[in-house]
Design a protein around this motif. Structure first.
Motif, PDB file in Angstrom:
ATOM      1  N   ILE A 129       0.838  -1.209   0.000  1.00  0.00           N
ATOM      2  CA  ILE A 129       0.000   0.000   0.000  1.00  0.00           C
ATOM      3  C   ILE A 129       0.866   1.249   0.000  1.00  0.00           C
ATOM      4  CG2 ILE A 129      -1.687   1.342   1.317  1.00  0.00           C
ATOM      5  CD1 ILE A 129      -2.733  -1.375   2.404  1.00  0.00           C
ATOM      6  N   TYR A 130       1.882   1.261   0.867  1.00  0.00           N
ATOM      7  CA  TYR A 130       2.730   2.452   0.985  1.00  0.00           C
ATOM      8  C   TYR A 130       3.457   2.745  -0.317  1.00  0.00           C
ATOM      9  CZ  TYR A 130       5.856   5.943   2.885  1.00  0.00           C
ATOM     10  OH  TYR A 130       6.523   7.129   3.101  1.00  0.00           O
ATOM     11  N   ARG A 131       3.986   1.712  -0.948  1.00  0.00           N
ATOM     12  CA  ARG A 131       4.825   1.917  -2.132  1.00  0.00           C
ATOM     13  C   ARG A 131       4.050   1.902  -3.445  1.00  0.00           C
ATOM     14  NH1 ARG A 131       9.868   2.321  -0.888  1.00  0.00           N
ATOM     15  NH2 ARG A 131      10.669   1.533   1.097  1.00  0.00           N
ATOM     16  N   GLY A 132       2.938   1.185  -3.475  1.00  0.00           N
ATOM     17  CA  GLY A 132       2.231   1.055  -4.748  1.00  0.00           C
ATOM     18  C   GLY A 132       0.775   1.457  -4.731  1.00  0.00           C
ATOM     19  N   GLY A 133       0.213   1.729  -3.551  1.00  0.00           N
ATOM     20  CA  GLY A 133      -1.203   2.046  -3.464  1.00  0.00           C
ATOM     21  C   GLY A 133      -2.064   0.820  -3.755  1.00  0.00           C
ATOM     22  N   ILE A 134      -3.326   1.057  -4.050  1.00  0.00           N
ATOM     23  CA  ILE A 134      -4.247  -0.018  -4.437  1.00  0.00           C
ATOM     24  C   ILE A 134      -4.941   0.454  -5.710  1.00  0.00           C
ATOM     25  CG2 ILE A 134      -6.166  -1.488  -3.730  1.00  0.00           C
ATOM     26  CD1 ILE A 134      -5.493  -0.826  -0.819  1.00  0.00           C
ATOM     27  N   ALA A 135      -4.414   0.020  -6.832  1.00  0.00           N
ATOM     28  CA  ALA A 135      -4.820   0.582  -8.128  1.00  0.00           C
ATOM     29  C   ALA A 135      -6.300   0.393  -8.427  1.00  0.00           C
ATOM     30  CB  ALA A 135      -3.968  -0.032  -9.237  1.00  0.00           C
ATOM     31  N   ASP A 136      -6.854  -0.793  -8.119  1.00  0.00           N
ATOM     32  CA  ASP A 136      -8.235  -1.055  -8.507  1.00  0.00           C
ATOM     33  C   ASP A 136      -9.247  -0.267  -7.683  1.00  0.00           C
ATOM     34  OD1 ASP A 136      -7.908  -2.437  -6.151  1.00  0.00           O
ATOM     35  OD2 ASP A 136      -8.676  -4.356  -6.900  1.00  0.00           O
ATOM     36  N   ARG A 137      -8.783   0.391  -6.602  1.00  0.00           N
ATOM     37  CA  ARG A 137      -9.667   1.260  -5.819  1.00  0.00           C
ATOM     38  C   ARG A 137      -9.205   2.711  -5.833  1.00  0.00           C
ATOM     39  NH1 ARG A 137      -8.990  -2.344  -0.941  1.00  0.00           N
ATOM     40  NH2 ARG A 137      -9.519  -0.522   0.286  1.00  0.00           N
ATOM     41  N   ASN A 138      -8.312   3.007  -6.774  1.00  0.00           N
ATOM     42  CA  ASN A 138      -7.810   4.378  -6.949  1.00  0.00           C
ATOM     43  C   ASN A 138      -7.210   4.965  -5.671  1.00  0.00           C
ATOM     44  OD1 ASN A 138      -8.572   4.636  -9.734  1.00  0.00           O
ATOM     45  ND2 ASN A 138     -10.690   4.885  -9.064  1.00  0.00           N
ATOM     46  N   ILE A 139      -6.457   4.122  -4.943  1.00  0.00           N
ATOM     47  CA  ILE A 139      -5.755   4.584  -3.751  1.00  0.00           C
ATOM     48  C   ILE A 139      -4.301   4.812  -4.132  1.00  0.00           C
ATOM     49  CG2 ILE A 139      -5.025   4.000  -1.411  1.00  0.00           C
ATOM     50  CD1 ILE A 139      -7.547   2.281  -1.174  1.00  0.00           C
ATOM     51  N   ALA A 140      -3.861   6.054  -4.016  1.00  0.00           N
ATOM     52  CA  ALA A 140      -2.506   6.410  -4.411  1.00  0.00           C
ATOM     53  C   ALA A 140      -1.483   5.866  -3.421  1.00  0.00           C
ATOM     54  CB  ALA A 140      -2.368   7.924  -4.509  1.00  0.00           C
ATOM     55  N   ALA A 141      -0.280   5.635  -3.900  1.00  0.00           N
ATOM     56  CA  ALA A 141       0.815   5.202  -3.032  1.00  0.00           C
ATOM     57  C   ALA A 141       1.167   6.305  -2.047  1.00  0.00           C
ATOM     58  CB  ALA A 141       2.031   4.847  -3.875  1.00  0.00           C
ATOM     59  N   CYS A 142       1.340   5.939  -0.789  1.00  0.00           N
ATOM     60  CA  CYS A 142       1.741   6.908   0.240  1.00  0.00           C
ATOM     61  C   CYS A 142       3.086   7.538  -0.110  1.00  0.00           C
ATOM     62  CB  CYS A 142       1.842   6.241   1.603  1.00  0.00           C
ATOM     63  SG  CYS A 142       0.413   5.247   2.077  1.00  0.00           S
ATOM     64  N   ALA A 143       3.965   6.722  -0.719  1.00  0.00           N
ATOM     65  CA  ALA A 143       5.316   7.183  -1.038  1.00  0.00           C
ATOM     66  C   ALA A 143       5.315   8.363  -2.001  1.00  0.00           C
ATOM     67  CB  ALA A 143       6.126   6.038  -1.637  1.00  0.00           C
ATOM     68  N   GLY A 144       4.258   8.512  -2.789  1.00  0.00           N
ATOM     69  CA  GLY A 144       4.193   9.604  -3.744  1.00  0.00           C
ATOM     70  C   GLY A 144       4.233  10.966  -3.086  1.00  0.00           C
ATOM     71  N   CYS A 145       3.665  11.071  -1.883  1.00  0.00           N
ATOM     72  CA  CYS A 145       3.663  12.343  -1.153  1.00  0.00           C
ATOM     73  C   CYS A 145       4.621  12.350   0.037  1.00  0.00           C
ATOM     74  CB  CYS A 145       2.255  12.665  -0.641  1.00  0.00           C
ATOM     75  SG  CYS A 145       1.047  12.991  -1.943  1.00  0.00           S
ATOM     76  N   HIS A 146       4.793  11.198   0.648  1.00  0.00           N
ATOM     77  CA  HIS A 146       5.598  11.139   1.875  1.00  0.00           C
ATOM     78  C   HIS A 146       6.998  10.591   1.636  1.00  0.00           C
ATOM     79  CE1 HIS A 146       2.218  12.321   4.391  1.00  0.00           C
ATOM     80  NE2 HIS A 146       1.465  11.502   3.671  1.00  0.00           N
ATOM     81  N   SER A 147       7.333  10.332   0.359  1.00  0.00           N
ATOM     82  CA  SER A 147       8.630   9.854  -0.109  1.00  0.00           C
ATOM     83  C   SER A 147       8.857   8.383   0.250  1.00  0.00           C
ATOM     84  CB  SER A 147       9.784  10.728   0.391  1.00  0.00           C
ATOM     85  OG  SER A 147      10.053  10.516   1.739  1.00  0.00           O
ATOM     86  N   PRO A 148       9.653   7.678  -0.548  1.00  0.00           N
ATOM     87  CA  PRO A 148       9.844   6.239  -0.335  1.00  0.00           C
ATOM     88  C   PRO A 148      10.364   5.871   1.050  1.00  0.00           C
ATOM     89  CG  PRO A 148      10.599   6.848  -2.520  1.00  0.00           C
ATOM     90  CD  PRO A 148      10.291   8.130  -1.802  1.00  0.00           C
ATOM     91  N   ASN A 149      11.191   6.729   1.636  1.00  0.00           N
ATOM     92  CA  ASN A 149      11.732   6.409   2.967  1.00  0.00           C
ATOM     93  C   ASN A 149      10.989   7.093   4.098  1.00  0.00           C
ATOM     94  OD1 ASN A 149      12.552   9.034   2.637  1.00  0.00           O
ATOM     95  ND2 ASN A 149      14.717   8.674   3.096  1.00  0.00           N
ATOM     96  N   GLY A 150       9.856   7.708   3.782  1.00  0.00           N
ATOM     97  CA  GLY A 150       9.032   8.330   4.815  1.00  0.00           C
ATOM     98  C   GLY A 150       9.500   9.682   5.284  1.00  0.00           C
ATOM     99  N   ALA A 151      10.445  10.298   4.556  1.00  0.00           N
ATOM    100  CA  ALA A 151      10.984  11.591   4.973  1.00  0.00           C
ATOM    101  C   ALA A 151      10.025  12.739   4.694  1.00  0.00           C
ATOM    102  CB  ALA A 151      12.312  11.860   4.274  1.00  0.00           C
ATOM    103  N   GLY A 152       9.000  12.502   3.887  1.00  0.00           N
ATOM    104  CA  GLY A 152       8.052  13.553   3.560  1.00  0.00           C
ATOM    105  C   GLY A 152       8.608  14.538   2.549  1.00  0.00           C
ATOM    106  N   ILE A 153       7.790  15.514   2.192  1.00  0.00           N
ATOM    107  CA  ILE A 153       8.193  16.544   1.246  1.00  0.00           C
ATOM    108  C   ILE A 153       7.855  17.895   1.867  1.00  0.00           C
ATOM    109  CG2 ILE A 153       7.889  17.488  -1.071  1.00  0.00           C
ATOM    110  CD1 ILE A 153       6.960  14.693  -1.946  1.00  0.00           C
ATOM    111  N   PRO A 154       8.878  18.641   2.299  1.00  0.00           N
ATOM    112  CA  PRO A 154       8.592  19.954   2.915  1.00  0.00           C
ATOM    113  C   PRO A 154       7.892  20.855   1.921  1.00  0.00           C
ATOM    114  CG  PRO A 154      10.884  19.296   3.227  1.00  0.00           C
ATOM    115  CD  PRO A 154      10.302  18.344   2.229  1.00  0.00           C
ATOM    116  N   ALA A 155       6.984  21.740   2.352  1.00  0.00           N
ATOM    117  CA  ALA A 155       6.496  21.804   3.710  1.00  0.00           C
ATOM    118  C   ALA A 155       5.105  21.176   3.799  1.00  0.00           C
ATOM    119  CB  ALA A 155       6.398  23.269   4.096  1.00  0.00           C
TER     120      ALA A 155
END
Length: 209
Positions: A129-155
Motif C-alpha cells: 500500500i505504501y509503495r504502490g497504493g491499491i490501483a483497482d480502488r484508486n488509492i494512491a501510493a503513500c510514497a508519492g507524497c511522503h517519499s519512499p523512505n518516509g521523509a516527507g516533502i517539505p512543507a
C-alpha cells in the motif's frame, strides 16, 4: 539630448528605490529562536512528547525532525479549531505565532529515533500500500507524497518514518470518519481504506527509515 536628459531623470528617480533595498530596508522575516523554542517546548510539550520530541507514548506522535512549516500549520489549526483536539487546542491557545515557529524549528533540529514494525503478518500488505497504493480502488501510493523512505516533502507533506503505529492508525481513522478534516487529500485516501489496511500501512510506516 532631450532623450538623454529624460533617461537620466528617470534613473535619478529610481535610484532611491534601489538604494533602499541595497541598504537592507526590505522586509525580513525574523529567524526562529531555537533557545526560546527549547524552553517553550520543555515547559509546554515535553510531558507528552518527551524531552527531545521523540515521544515514548504510542498515542502521542513523535515530533522530532518533522518539517517545521508543517508543525507550525498544525499548531495554528489546533489553535483555530480547524484541527479538532481539545487537549492540543488548550496548549496551542497559549502560544503566539513566534512561539510556534521557535518550537517547530527547534523540533526540526532534533534527530528522530527509528521505530520498527511489529506485525510480521501485515508488513507485506503495508509495504504494498505504501509503495504502490491499491490501483483497482484508486488509492494512491503513500510514497508519492511522503517519499519512499518516509521523509516527507517539505512543507506540505509530513515526515512519517518511525512514527508510532498506534498514532498513525488513530489519525487515519479520524480522517476516515471525518473527525479530523484539515486535509481533504488524506480524508479522500483514508475513506477507501479498511481497518486491516490502515493497521498494515501504519505498522509498515513505523519501521521506515
Amino acid at each position: 539630448m532631450k532623450l538623454l536628459a529624460s533617461l537620466l531623470t528617470a534613473a535619478a528617480l529610481a535610484a532611491p528605490v534601489f538604494s533602499a533595498y541595497a541598504a537592507g530596508d526590505a522586509p525580513k522575516v525574523a529567524k526562529p529562536d531555537l533557545v526560546k523554542g527549547e524552553a517553550s517546548f520543555t515547559a509546554v510539550c515535553a510531558a507528552c512528547h518527551n524531552a527531545d520530541g521523540n515521544s515514548a507514548i504510542a498515542a502521542n506522535p513523535k515530533l522530532s525532525q518533522q518539517h517545521p512549516e508543517y508543525l507550525v500549520k498544525q499548531l495554528q489549526e489546533f489553535k483555530s479549531g480547524k484541527r479538532n483536539n481539545a487537549v492540543m487546542k488548550g496548549f496551542a491557545a497559549a502560544l503566539s505565532d513566534d512561539d510556534m515557529r521557535n518550537i517547530s524549528y527547534w523540533l526540526a533540529s532534533k534527530p528522530a529515533k527509528a521505530g520498527f514494525a511489529k506485525d510480521k503478518d501485515l508488513v507485506a500488505l503495508g509495504e504494498r500500500i505504501y509503495r504502490g497504493g491499491i490501483a483497482d480502488r484508486n488509492i494512491a501510493a503513500c510514497a508519492g507524497c511522503h517519499s519512499p523512505n518516509g521523509a516527507g516533502i517539505p512543507a506540505q507533506y509530513p515526515r512519517l518514518a518511525g512514527q508510532h503505529a498506534d498514532y498513525t492508525v488513530s489519525q487515519l481513522n479520524m480522517f476516515r470518519d471525518g473527525s479530523r478534516n484539515n486535509s481533504l487529500q488524506m480524508t479522500q485516501v483514508a475513506a477507501k481504506l479498511n481497518d486491516k489496511e490502515i493497521k498494515a500501512v501504519s505498522d509498515y510506516i513505523a519501521g521506515l527509515r
